[in-house]
Design a protein around this motif. Structure first.
Motif, short mmCIF file in Angstrom:
data_model
loop_
_atom_site.label_atom_id
_atom_site.label_comp_id
_atom_site.label_asym_id
_atom_site.label_seq_id
_atom_site.Cartn_x
_atom_site.Cartn_y
_atom_site.Cartn_z
N ASN A 178 -28.22 -39.57 45.97
CA ASN A 178 -27.17 -40.29 46.67
C ASN A 178 -25.85 -39.95 45.98
OD1 ASN A 178 -25.81 -41.98 48.42
ND2 ASN A 178 -26.82 -43.87 47.77
N GLU A 179 -24.76 -40.20 46.69
CA GLU A 179 -23.46 -40.06 46.03
C GLU A 179 -23.32 -41.20 45.03
OE1 GLU A 179 -18.84 -39.12 46.81
OE2 GLU A 179 -20.08 -39.52 48.55
N ASN A 180 -22.72 -40.90 43.89
CA ASN A 180 -22.51 -41.94 42.87
C ASN A 180 -21.29 -42.76 43.26
OD1 ASN A 180 -22.53 -43.53 40.64
ND2 ASN A 180 -22.59 -41.86 39.15
N ASP A 181 -21.48 -43.62 44.29
CA ASP A 181 -20.36 -44.39 44.86
C ASP A 181 -19.65 -45.26 43.84
OD1 ASP A 181 -20.27 -43.71 47.64
OD2 ASP A 181 -22.21 -44.69 47.86
N THR A 182 -20.37 -45.68 42.81
CA THR A 182 -19.78 -46.62 41.86
C THR A 182 -18.64 -45.99 41.05
OG1 THR A 182 -21.96 -47.61 41.68
CG2 THR A 182 -20.37 -48.28 40.04
N VAL A 183 -18.68 -44.67 40.85
CA VAL A 183 -17.64 -44.03 40.03
C VAL A 183 -16.83 -42.98 40.79
CG1 VAL A 183 -18.93 -44.40 37.90
CG2 VAL A 183 -19.22 -42.25 39.13
N ALA A 184 -17.26 -42.59 41.98
CA ALA A 184 -16.55 -41.51 42.69
C ALA A 184 -15.15 -41.96 43.09
CB ALA A 184 -17.33 -41.10 43.93
N PRO A 187 -36.92 -35.79 44.03
CA PRO A 187 -35.62 -36.38 43.68
C PRO A 187 -35.07 -37.19 44.86
CG PRO A 187 -35.67 -34.00 43.25
CD PRO A 187 -36.85 -34.32 44.11
N VAL A 188 -34.57 -38.38 44.57
CA VAL A 188 -33.90 -39.21 45.59
C VAL A 188 -32.41 -39.18 45.23
CG1 VAL A 188 -33.71 -41.48 46.67
CG2 VAL A 188 -35.95 -40.66 45.85
N VAL A 199 -26.63 -29.00 37.40
CA VAL A 199 -27.28 -29.76 38.48
C VAL A 199 -28.42 -28.93 39.07
CG1 VAL A 199 -26.96 -30.76 40.79
CG2 VAL A 199 -25.22 -31.12 39.04
N TYR A 200 -28.15 -27.64 39.29
CA TYR A 200 -29.18 -26.73 39.82
C TYR A 200 -30.41 -26.72 38.91
CZ TYR A 200 -31.59 -22.33 40.70
OH TYR A 200 -32.57 -21.39 40.94
N ASN A 201 -30.18 -26.61 37.60
CA ASN A 201 -31.31 -26.56 36.66
C ASN A 201 -32.10 -27.86 36.65
OD1 ASN A 201 -30.85 -23.91 35.83
ND2 ASN A 201 -29.35 -24.54 34.29
N LEU A 230 -27.84 -39.20 41.03
CA LEU A 230 -26.57 -39.63 41.59
C LEU A 230 -25.52 -38.57 41.30
CD1 LEU A 230 -26.59 -43.41 40.56
CD2 LEU A 230 -27.09 -42.44 42.81
N LEU A 231 -24.86 -38.09 42.34
CA LEU A 231 -23.89 -36.99 42.17
C LEU A 231 -22.50 -37.40 42.64
CD1 LEU A 231 -25.98 -34.02 43.62
CD2 LEU A 231 -25.51 -34.48 41.21
N THR A 232 -21.48 -36.83 42.01
CA THR A 232 -20.12 -36.91 42.54
C THR A 232 -19.66 -35.49 42.82
OG1 THR A 232 -19.06 -36.72 40.38
CG2 THR A 232 -19.56 -38.94 41.13
N ARG A 233 -18.60 -35.38 43.58
CA ARG A 233 -18.09 -34.05 43.95
C ARG A 233 -17.74 -33.24 42.70
NH1 ARG A 233 -16.58 -31.97 49.25
NH2 ARG A 233 -16.60 -29.77 48.79
N SER A 234 -17.23 -33.94 41.67
CA SER A 234 -16.81 -33.21 40.46
C SER A 234 -18.00 -32.56 39.74
CB SER A 234 -16.05 -34.13 39.50
OG SER A 234 -16.75 -35.31 39.28
#
Length: 369
Positions: A133-139, A130-131, A116-118, A101-105
């Motif tokens: 998604n955007e981490n909508d819960t905290v973004a 890897p599956v 993240v790359y590593n 789960l990723l956010t823009r930050s």
């Protein structure tokens, strides 16, 4: 030959349009296809939307929530269910997966970007899919990717993928919306950035009732990916087996040819990883110097600016009509620049009272967009 393949599937392909319930047969076929690609030795990443859609169905909501707090709560409900379905299906085929789960930050800070790359590198090395998604819960709103098309393109750029597949609810890109314009022409190949710019103007419209994307976001995503040397394809999500056919050379979907000389990873981070905090409006001479001669931006070429920013923040470099030409990291804060814009470099020490950088944006920190 082993390829790194990023596949993005949108909510419109994952769910049934009438009910918003999951289209399980599509997800099962997608799972089989991705496992087959893995078995052939390819590295595979799945970027999956659908958490908010699944959450809505679980909670009995009849439309996608608008308020960000409610949307984040619904995403939290949906993400676990979505991952459980993926895990069940992939486990049946003995394929390990990982939730990312990723956010823009996570991409804004250079150290986190590399981290993240590593993580992706290790997961792919272990044979995991890897599956993402955007981490909508905290973004938070200003640090959201906005849609998973952008997220998938940034992931493809980050891992230097060979292919990015954007699975959507149409079979390819058209000259107009085929649902409302019967004689819309299909587009099989987009071979340069200028064509992309024209397409971006012609394609309006939002995504489906349950999704956030639309063709505009897909073309923006393709722009990011091809700058990184990633071949990008828009194709129908209801037929995931088409991925293998496309990889074998069948002429399906709309293909975006990658740039022959991809931008460096650092410049891609400046152009697409960072969130610009201001705008500099340039005169014609400065635009020619940076876009044709590959020079740095000097204070003399800046007519006006807007926004508040500090040294080393990312800013957009625009013409006087506000069209973005480039992005870069500034050597001066907005307060300092207000005093020196339009002035010659030799005047800067006298105006500011100290010796600053000769350039406002050095060419090493500047990327044409």
């Amino acid at each position: 030959m082993t390829k790194t393949i990023v596949v993005k599937i949108g909510t419109s392909s994952l769910t049934q349009p009438e009910t918003g319930q999951l289209a399980l047969s599509t997800i099962a076929t997608l799972t089989e296809t991705l496992c087959h690609l893995r078995q052939q030795g390819n590295r595979v990443i799945l970027v999956s939307s659908g958490a908010v859609g699944v959450g809505c169905a679980r909670l009995g909501l009849t439309e996608r929530p608008k308020a960000i707090a409610l949307k984040q709560a619904v995403a939290a409900v949906g993400q676990g269910r979505l991952m459980r379905i993926y895990d069940d299906l992939f486990t049946t085929l003995q394929q390990p997966i990982a939730q990312v789960l990723l956010t823009r930050s996570d991409l804004v800070q250079r150290s986190r970007y590399l981290n993240v790359y590593n993580t992706f590198k290790e997961l792919l090395g272990l044979g995991v899919i890897p599956v993402v998604n955007e981490n909508d819960t905290v973004a938070v709103e200003e640090l959201k990717f906005g849609d998973n098309d952008t997220l998938s393109a940034l992931v493809a750029s980050l891992v230097e993928a060979d292919w990015l597949f954007l699975l959507t609810d149409v079979d390819r890109l058209y000259s107009a919306d085929p649902r409302s314009v019967p004689d819309a022409k299909p587009i099989a190949l987009v071979s340069n950035i200028k064509e992309l710019a024209q397409l971006q103007i012609q394609t309006g419209g939002q995504g489906s009732q349950w999704g956030t994307g639309g063709m505009v976001t897909k073309i923006s995503a393709a722009r990011i990916a091809i700058a990184a040397g990633v071949r990008t394809v828009i194709t129908q999500g209801r037929f995931p087996r088409n991925l293998e056919k496309i990889l074998q050379g069948e002429p399906l979907g709309t293909h975006f040819e990658p740039q022959p000389e991809p931008t460096s990873a650092r410049k891609r981070w400046i152009a697409y990883g960072l969130v610009p905090t201001g705008k500099l409006y340039l005169d014609q001479g400065a635009i020619a110097a940076i876009s044709q001669a590959g020079k740095s931006l000097l204070a003399a070429g800046i007519k006006t600016l807007e926004g508040e920013f500090d040294t080393q923040d990312a800013v957009q470099l625009c013409d006087t009509n506000g069209n973005e030409i480039a992005r870069g990291l500034v050597n001066y804060s907005s307060d300092e620049l207000q005093k020196i814009c339009g002035r010659h470099s030799r005047e800067i020490p006298e105006i500011l009272g100290y010796v600053g950088a000769d350039t406002v944006v050095h060419r090493d920190n500047l990327v044409l967009t």
